[in-house]
Design a protein around this motif. Structure first.
Motif, PDB file in Angstrom:
ATOM      1  N   LEU A  16       0.947 -28.040  44.037  1.00  0.00           N
ATOM      2  CA  LEU A  16       0.295 -26.842  44.118  1.00  0.00           C
ATOM      3  C   LEU A  16       0.327 -26.850  42.912  1.00  0.00           C
ATOM      4  CD1 LEU A  16       2.306 -24.034  46.014  1.00  0.00           C
ATOM      5  CD2 LEU A  16      -0.579 -24.987  46.242  1.00  0.00           C
ATOM      6  N   ALA A  19      -2.433 -29.175  41.098  1.00  0.00           N
ATOM      7  CA  ALA A  19      -3.590 -28.910  41.303  1.00  0.00           C
ATOM      8  C   ALA A  19      -3.944 -27.541  40.630  1.00  0.00           C
ATOM      9  CB  ALA A  19      -3.645 -28.457  42.922  1.00  0.00           C
ATOM     10  N   ILE A  20      -2.905 -26.571  40.219  1.00  0.00           N
ATOM     11  CA  ILE A  20      -3.698 -25.501  39.917  1.00  0.00           C
ATOM     12  C   ILE A  20      -3.160 -25.142  38.519  1.00  0.00           C
ATOM     13  CG2 ILE A  20      -2.668 -22.841  39.724  1.00  0.00           C
ATOM     14  CD1 ILE A  20      -1.754 -23.041  43.224  1.00  0.00           C
ATOM     15  N   TYR A  41      -9.154 -32.762  41.861  1.00  0.00           N
ATOM     16  CA  TYR A  41      -8.689 -31.349  42.363  1.00  0.00           C
ATOM     17  C   TYR A  41      -9.282 -31.509  44.055  1.00  0.00           C
ATOM     18  CZ  TYR A  41      -7.495 -30.994  37.107  1.00  0.00           C
ATOM     19  OH  TYR A  41      -7.675 -30.280  35.879  1.00  0.00           O
ATOM     20  N   THR A  45      -6.446 -30.749  46.951  1.00  0.00           N
ATOM     21  CA  THR A  45      -6.696 -29.515  47.774  1.00  0.00           C
ATOM     22  C   THR A  45      -6.800 -30.469  49.314  1.00  0.00           C
ATOM     23  OG1 THR A  45      -7.403 -28.229  46.054  1.00  0.00           O
ATOM     24  CG2 THR A  45      -7.339 -27.481  48.310  1.00  0.00           C
ATOM     25  N   PHE A  48      -3.989 -31.376  50.256  1.00  0.00           N
ATOM     26  CA  PHE A  48      -2.164 -30.964  50.685  1.00  0.00           C
ATOM     27  C   PHE A  48      -2.434 -29.624  52.578  1.00  0.00           C
ATOM     28  CE2 PHE A  48      -0.270 -26.813  50.457  1.00  0.00           C
ATOM     29  CZ  PHE A  48       1.462 -27.629  50.339  1.00  0.00           C
ATOM     30  N   LEU A 209       0.542 -21.468  52.499  1.00  0.00           N
ATOM     31  CA  LEU A 209       0.144 -22.674  50.942  1.00  0.00           C
ATOM     32  C   LEU A 209      -1.781 -22.890  51.302  1.00  0.00           C
ATOM     33  CD1 LEU A 209       3.303 -24.548  51.466  1.00  0.00           C
ATOM     34  CD2 LEU A 209       2.346 -22.774  50.176  1.00  0.00           C
ATOM     35  N   ALA A 210      -1.677 -23.251  52.319  1.00  0.00           N
ATOM     36  CA  ALA A 210      -2.992 -24.186  53.169  1.00  0.00           C
ATOM     37  C   ALA A 210      -4.313 -23.057  52.652  1.00  0.00           C
ATOM     38  CB  ALA A 210      -3.225 -24.058  53.870  1.00  0.00           C
ATOM     39  N   LEU A 213      -5.221 -21.975  48.610  1.00  0.00           N
ATOM     40  CA  LEU A 213      -5.176 -23.155  48.196  1.00  0.00           C
ATOM     41  C   LEU A 213      -7.203 -23.579  48.189  1.00  0.00           C
ATOM     42  CD1 LEU A 213      -3.881 -25.552  45.586  1.00  0.00           C
ATOM     43  CD2 LEU A 213      -3.981 -26.947  47.447  1.00  0.00           C
ATOM     44  N   ALA A 214      -7.279 -23.429  49.515  1.00  0.00           N
ATOM     45  CA  ALA A 214      -8.470 -24.033  49.900  1.00  0.00           C
ATOM     46  C   ALA A 214     -10.061 -22.959  49.223  1.00  0.00           C
ATOM     47  CB  ALA A 214      -8.736 -23.698  51.788  1.00  0.00           C
ATOM     48  N   LEU A 216      -9.828 -21.380  45.752  1.00  0.00           N
ATOM     49  CA  LEU A 216      -9.459 -21.151  44.691  1.00  0.00           C
ATOM     50  C   LEU A 216     -10.148 -21.859  44.644  1.00  0.00           C
ATOM     51  CD1 LEU A 216      -5.785 -20.350  44.254  1.00  0.00           C
ATOM     52  CD2 LEU A 216      -7.637 -19.656  42.873  1.00  0.00           C
ATOM     53  N   PHE A 217      -9.835 -23.094  44.914  1.00  0.00           N
ATOM     54  CA  PHE A 217     -10.398 -24.571  44.666  1.00  0.00           C
ATOM     55  C   PHE A 217     -11.702 -25.303  45.388  1.00  0.00           C
ATOM     56  CE2 PHE A 217      -6.314 -24.660  42.710  1.00  0.00           C
ATOM     57  CZ  PHE A 217      -7.404 -24.590  41.296  1.00  0.00           C
TER      58      PHE A 217
END
Length: 460
Positions: A16, A19-20, A41, A45, A48, A209-210, A213-214, A216-217
Motif C-alpha cells: 500500500l 503504491a500510494i 502503479y 494495484t 495486490f 485493503l483491495a 486501492l482499486a 484510487l488507482f
C-alpha cells in the motif's frame, strides 16, 4: 497472531505504501507526471487485488473437511459447490470481457471487488449446501470474473507493449502470492477459532485493503494521463518516417471476436487451457485433503500448498520474462510438460517426499500458463476484442476445472482415494503440451509481422 499473520500484514502495508505514497506526493506537488510510469502503479494495484481475492478463494480447500464434518456432507457434495464456481466463473467471463471491451474496466473491477468481499463474509453464515452453492458457486464466481486476471490483463495490455509478457506474469503471480500467504494464515485462524470466523476474516481483508486501492488507482488508458504505453515520450516512429508508426497486427486480428472461432490457434490454446483448468482446480480443492489423507498434519499440508503457490509466483514472472525474449508457444508447451512430470512425481514417488517434489516441480508451472496464453492471444488476435476472446478461451479453462473438481470428489467417495482422478487429469497434460507446441506463432503473431497484412478470418 503468528509470524505468518504478521508477514501478511507487513506485506500489505508495504505494498500500500509503495503504491500510494509516491503518487500522493506527486499530487501534492502538483506535478503533471510521476518519475515512475503510472502503468507500474496499476500493475502493483492489480497484483495486490489478485493476491487478496484469489488467496481467499484458493483457501476453499481448508474448509472442505470441517464444513463436511459439521453438515455431514459427502466429498462429492461439497465438491459440487467448488466445481460450479469454476464453471460459472468461466461462463460469465466472456460477458464480463464484452462489457470491458465496450464500456471499460474501472467500474467493473471495483464493483466485482465489493461483491467478492461481501459474499466471502456471508460464507460464514452457511447453513445448507444450497446456500454455499448459490453464494460461492454463482454469486462469488460471477464477481470474480469482473476482477479476474483476464480483465486486469486486458487493461494492462493497453499500458504495456514491449514488456507485455513479463507484466502479465507479474499480474498473474499475484494469485499465487495470495495462496502463499492467505492459505496458511487461514488454516492457522481456522484451527485457532472456527471456519465461520475464518470466512468472515478473509472477506474483511478484501473489503478493507483491495477495494480502496482499486478505487484510487485503476485507470483505463495511458492517454487519460497524457501518457504513451510503456511510458514512452511519444509513439514509436518507423525508420525514415516523419509520422508515428501504426502497430502492425497479425493476419487474424479483427473487430469481430467471433472470427477467432474459425482459426486453429484459438482452439489449440483453448483446448490446452481446458487441461490447465483441470489440473489446477483439482489441486485448489483437493490437494490439502489429499495430503492429509497421506498422513501429514493439516498445518503441514497447508504449508506445502503455500510453498507450491510461492514457487508458482516465481514461475509466472519467469515465464513472462522469458516470453518477451523467446517463442511464447514453445514456453507454453514446456510449462504443460513440466506440470505433467510433476503429477507423475506426486503419484509415483513414495512417502512425503512426493508432496514436496510435486510442490517444487509443479509449483513453477501452475499460473505460468495464464500470462503466456493471454499474451499469445493478444499477439495473434489484437487488442480490439482481447477482453472477449480471452474470456471465451477462459471458459474452457473453467469447464476443465468444473469437471476435474466434481469428478475427483465423486471418485473419492467411490474409491476412498484421490489416486485415480489425479492420474487421469495429470495424463492430459502431455497432449496439451503437444497442442500448444503446434501453434504456428511465427505466421500469426504480431511479433513476427514485418509489414501490414490483410486480416484473415481463418487460419491453420
Amino acid at each position: 497472531m503468528t509470524s505468518t499473520g504478521f508477514l501478511i500484514l507487513s506485506v500489505g502495508v508495504l505494498l500500500l505504501a509503495w503504491a500510494i505514497v509516491p503518487e500522493i506526493s506527486r499530487r501534492v506537488r502538483g506535478d503533471g507526471r510521476s518519475p515512475i510510469f503510472y502503468g507500474w502503479y496499476l500493475l502493483g494495484t492489480f497484483f495486490f487485488m489478485a493476491m487478496l481475492t484469489m488467496g481467499a478463494r484458493n483457501a476453499f480447500g481448508i474448509f472442505v473437511i470441517p464444513m463436511s464434518e459439521e453438515f455431514d456432507w459427502s466429498r462429492g457434495t461439497i465438491s459440487l459447490a467448488a466445481a460450479l464456481g469454476a464453471l460459472v466463473n468461466g461462463v460469465t467471463q466472456p460477458f464480463m470481457g464484452r462489457i470491458f471491451d465496450r464500456t471499460g474496466g474501472r467500474k467493473l473491477i471495483i464493483g466485482g471487488l465489493v461483491v467478492i468481499g461481501l459474499v466471502t463474509i456471508l460464507h460464514s453464515a452457511t447453513f445448507h449446501i444450497f446456500f454455499l452453492i448459490f453464494m460461492f458457486g454463482f454469486v462469488l464466481s460471477t464477481a470474480m470474473s469482473a476482477s479476474s486476471i483476464n480483465t486486469t490483463g486486458a487493461m494492462l495490455a493497453r499500458w504495456f507493449r514491449r514488456r507485455r509478457a513479463v507484466v502479465m506474469g507479474i499480474n498473474a503471480a499475484g494469485t499465487s502470492a495470495g495462496a502463499l500467504l492467505l492459505v496458511p494464515f487461514a488454516m492457522y485462524l481456522l484451527q485457532a477459532t472456527n471456519w465461520r470466523v475464518t470466512w468472515a476474516a478473509l472477506g474483511l481483508i478484501v473489503m478493507v485493503l483491495a477495494v480502496p486501492l482499486a478505487y484510487l488507482f485503476v485507470k483505463e488508458w495511458p492517454s487519460e494521463l497524457g501518457l504513451q504505453p510503456d511510458g514512452d515520450a511519444e509513439p514509436p516512429r518507423q525508420q525514415g518516417s516523419a509520422t508515428p508508426a501504426q502497430r502492425i497486427e497479425g493476419p487474424l486480428a479483427s473487430d469481430n471476436w467471433k472470427n477467432s472461432f474459425r482459426s486453429t490457434p484459438f482452439w489449440q490454446m483453448s483446448l490446452s487451457y481446458y487441461v490447465c483448468g483441470s489440473t489446477t482446480f483439482i489441486l485448489t480443492v483437493h490437494f490439502i485433503p489429499y495430503a492429509i489423507q497421506r498422513g501429514v498434519t493439516p498445518t503441514l499440508a497447508a504449508t506445502v500448498f503455500g510453498l507450491m503457490m510461492g514457487l508458482n509466483a516465481a514461475g509466472a514472472i519467469g515465464a513472462g520474462w522469458l516470453a518477451d525474449r523467446f517463442s511464447r508457444k514453445n514456453l507454453l508447451a514446456s510449462v504443460y510438460f513440466c506440470r505433467g512430470c510433476g503429477y507423475m512425481l506426486l503419484l509415483l514417488v513414495p512417502g512425503d517426499a512426493s508432496l514436496w517434489a510435486f510442490a517444487i516441480v509443479a509449483g513453477f508451472s501452475w499460473i505460468a500458463t495464464a500470462p503466456l496464453t493471454t499474451t499469445l492471444t493478444a499477439d495473434v488476435y489484437g487488442l480490439r476484442t482481447l477482453g472477449t476472446v480471452s474470456g471465451v478461451s477462459f471458459v474452457f479453462h473453467q469447464v476443465g476445472g468444473f469437471v476435474s473438481v466434481w469428478v475427483a470428489g465423486i471418485l473419492f467417495d467411490v474409491t476412498g482415494s484421490y489416486t485415480v482422478p489425479f492420474a487421469l487429469m495429470g495424463s492430459l497434460l502431455f497432449p496439451a503440451a503437444l497442442s500448444a507446441f503446434s501453434i504456428r506463432e511465427r505466421k500469426y503473431s504480431s511479433r513476427y509481422q514485418t509489414a501490414p497484412v490483410v486480416a484473415a478470418a481463418a487460419g491453420d
